[in-house]
Scaffold this motif. Structure first.
Motif, short mmCIF file in Angstrom:
data_model
loop_
_atom_site.label_atom_id
_atom_site.label_comp_id
_atom_site.label_asym_id
_atom_site.label_seq_id
_atom_site.Cartn_x
_atom_site.Cartn_y
_atom_site.Cartn_z
N UNK A 135 4.43 0.65 -13.24
CA UNK A 135 3.79 0.30 -11.98
C UNK A 135 2.31 0.03 -12.24
N UNK A 136 1.76 -0.92 -11.50
CA UNK A 136 0.33 -1.22 -11.58
C UNK A 136 -0.32 -0.96 -10.22
N UNK A 137 -1.54 -0.48 -10.27
CA UNK A 137 -2.31 -0.21 -9.05
C UNK A 137 -3.58 -1.04 -9.11
N UNK A 138 -3.85 -1.74 -8.02
CA UNK A 138 -5.08 -2.50 -7.89
C UNK A 138 -5.86 -1.90 -6.72
N UNK A 139 -7.11 -1.56 -6.97
CA UNK A 139 -7.92 -0.91 -5.95
C UNK A 139 -8.90 -1.92 -5.37
N UNK A 140 -8.85 -2.05 -4.04
CA UNK A 140 -9.76 -2.91 -3.30
C UNK A 140 -10.46 -2.02 -2.28
N UNK A 141 -11.65 -1.56 -2.62
CA UNK A 141 -12.35 -0.60 -1.75
C UNK A 141 -11.54 0.68 -1.70
N UNK A 142 -11.09 1.05 -0.49
CA UNK A 142 -10.27 2.25 -0.34
C UNK A 142 -8.77 1.95 -0.33
N UNK A 185 0.86 -1.18 0.00
CA UNK A 185 0.00 0.00 0.00
C UNK A 185 0.90 1.23 0.00
N UNK A 186 0.35 2.36 -0.44
CA UNK A 186 1.12 3.61 -0.43
C UNK A 186 1.60 3.97 0.96
N UNK A 187 0.76 3.75 1.96
CA UNK A 187 1.16 4.09 3.33
C UNK A 187 2.34 3.23 3.80
N UNK A 188 2.38 1.98 3.38
CA UNK A 188 3.52 1.12 3.73
C UNK A 188 4.80 1.65 3.09
N UNK A 189 4.70 2.07 1.84
CA UNK A 189 5.86 2.61 1.14
C UNK A 189 6.33 3.88 1.84
N UNK A 190 5.38 4.74 2.21
CA UNK A 190 5.72 5.98 2.91
C UNK A 190 6.48 5.69 4.19
N UNK A 191 6.00 4.71 4.97
CA UNK A 191 6.68 4.34 6.22
C UNK A 191 8.08 3.80 5.94
N UNK A 192 8.20 2.92 4.97
CA UNK A 192 9.50 2.32 4.65
C UNK A 192 10.52 3.37 4.23
N UNK A 193 10.07 4.35 3.43
CA UNK A 193 10.99 5.36 2.90
C UNK A 193 11.05 6.61 3.76
N UNK A 194 10.24 6.65 4.81
CA UNK A 194 10.19 7.79 5.72
C UNK A 194 9.86 9.09 4.98
N UNK A 195 8.81 9.00 4.14
CA UNK A 195 8.29 10.18 3.44
C UNK A 195 6.78 10.18 3.59
N UNK A 196 6.14 11.27 3.21
CA UNK A 196 4.69 11.37 3.38
C UNK A 196 3.95 10.62 2.28
N UNK A 197 2.71 10.25 2.58
CA UNK A 197 1.86 9.58 1.59
C UNK A 197 1.63 10.46 0.36
N UNK A 198 1.39 11.79 0.50
CA UNK A 198 1.24 12.62 -0.71
C UNK A 198 2.48 12.60 -1.60
N UNK A 199 3.68 12.55 -0.99
CA UNK A 199 4.91 12.49 -1.80
C UNK A 199 4.98 11.15 -2.53
N UNK A 200 4.65 10.06 -1.83
CA UNK A 200 4.61 8.74 -2.47
C UNK A 200 3.62 8.77 -3.61
N UNK A 201 2.45 9.36 -3.38
CA UNK A 201 1.40 9.42 -4.40
C UNK A 201 1.89 10.12 -5.67
N UNK A 202 2.64 11.21 -5.52
CA UNK A 202 3.16 11.93 -6.70
C UNK A 202 4.14 11.05 -7.47
#
Length: 171
Positions: free
Chosen positions: A58-65, A30-47
């Protein structure tokens, strides 16, 4: 250069985006996991994820939220393959792939049992496989007879680990 090629270079031009792909090579995240691993914010990961998606790396699979990300390995491999040089060769109908290779590359052949195996191409040692018009070859290069014009992709298998097994044997 194609716009796809420019997008790929742009995507790989960021250390953060390369780190994201490295993280995802081990497991989907998940994006939040990546943010934690890299010690950056979720919005930065999202960009960064958006750039990687636009370059189709990269591929994104959406399951609900939940948005689960994984690398698009096929496109990563295609991007790397696009840098392979094309060498034109003319052969007689019925010639083997081995004969065609000998016309365009310095190949070293060694006997393994009752078969001859190519162990290096242009000085690069390794294990080699081939595709004919996108289909993996199922014959030895001496037995692969070429009857029509074709595209052959001669590939060195690089030591890239797809899955590493850490096996523990119960005592």
């Amino acid at each position: 250069m194609s716009s796809m090629g420019c997008r790929i270079f742009h995507a790989l031009g960021s250390e953060t985006r390369v780190k994201i792909l490295e993280l995802l090579s081990n497991k989907e995240m998940h994006m939040s996991e990546i943010a934690r691993e890299l010690d950056i914010s979720v919005p930065v990961v999202s960009k960064h994820v958006k750039v990687l998606e636009e370059s189709e790396l990269l591929e994104r699979h959406v399951f609900g939220k939940s948005h689960v990300l994984k690398p698009n390995r096929k496109n990563i491999h295609l991007a790397v393959d696009s840098f392979a040089p094309t060498r034109k060769v003319e052969i007689e109908k019925g010639a083997s792939l081995m004969e065609a290779l000998r016309n365009v590359a310095d190949i070293d052949v060694r006997k393994k049992g009752d078969r001859e195996m190519i162990v290096s191409t242009d000085g690069e040692e390794g294990l080699f496989v081939y595709e004919i018009d996108g289909q993996f070859g199922d014959k030895n290069v001496n037995d692969c007879v070429l009857e029509d014009d074709t595209i052959v992709d001669w590939k060195k298998l690089e030591p890239i680990t797809r899955i590493r097994l850490d096996i523990h044997v119960k005592k």
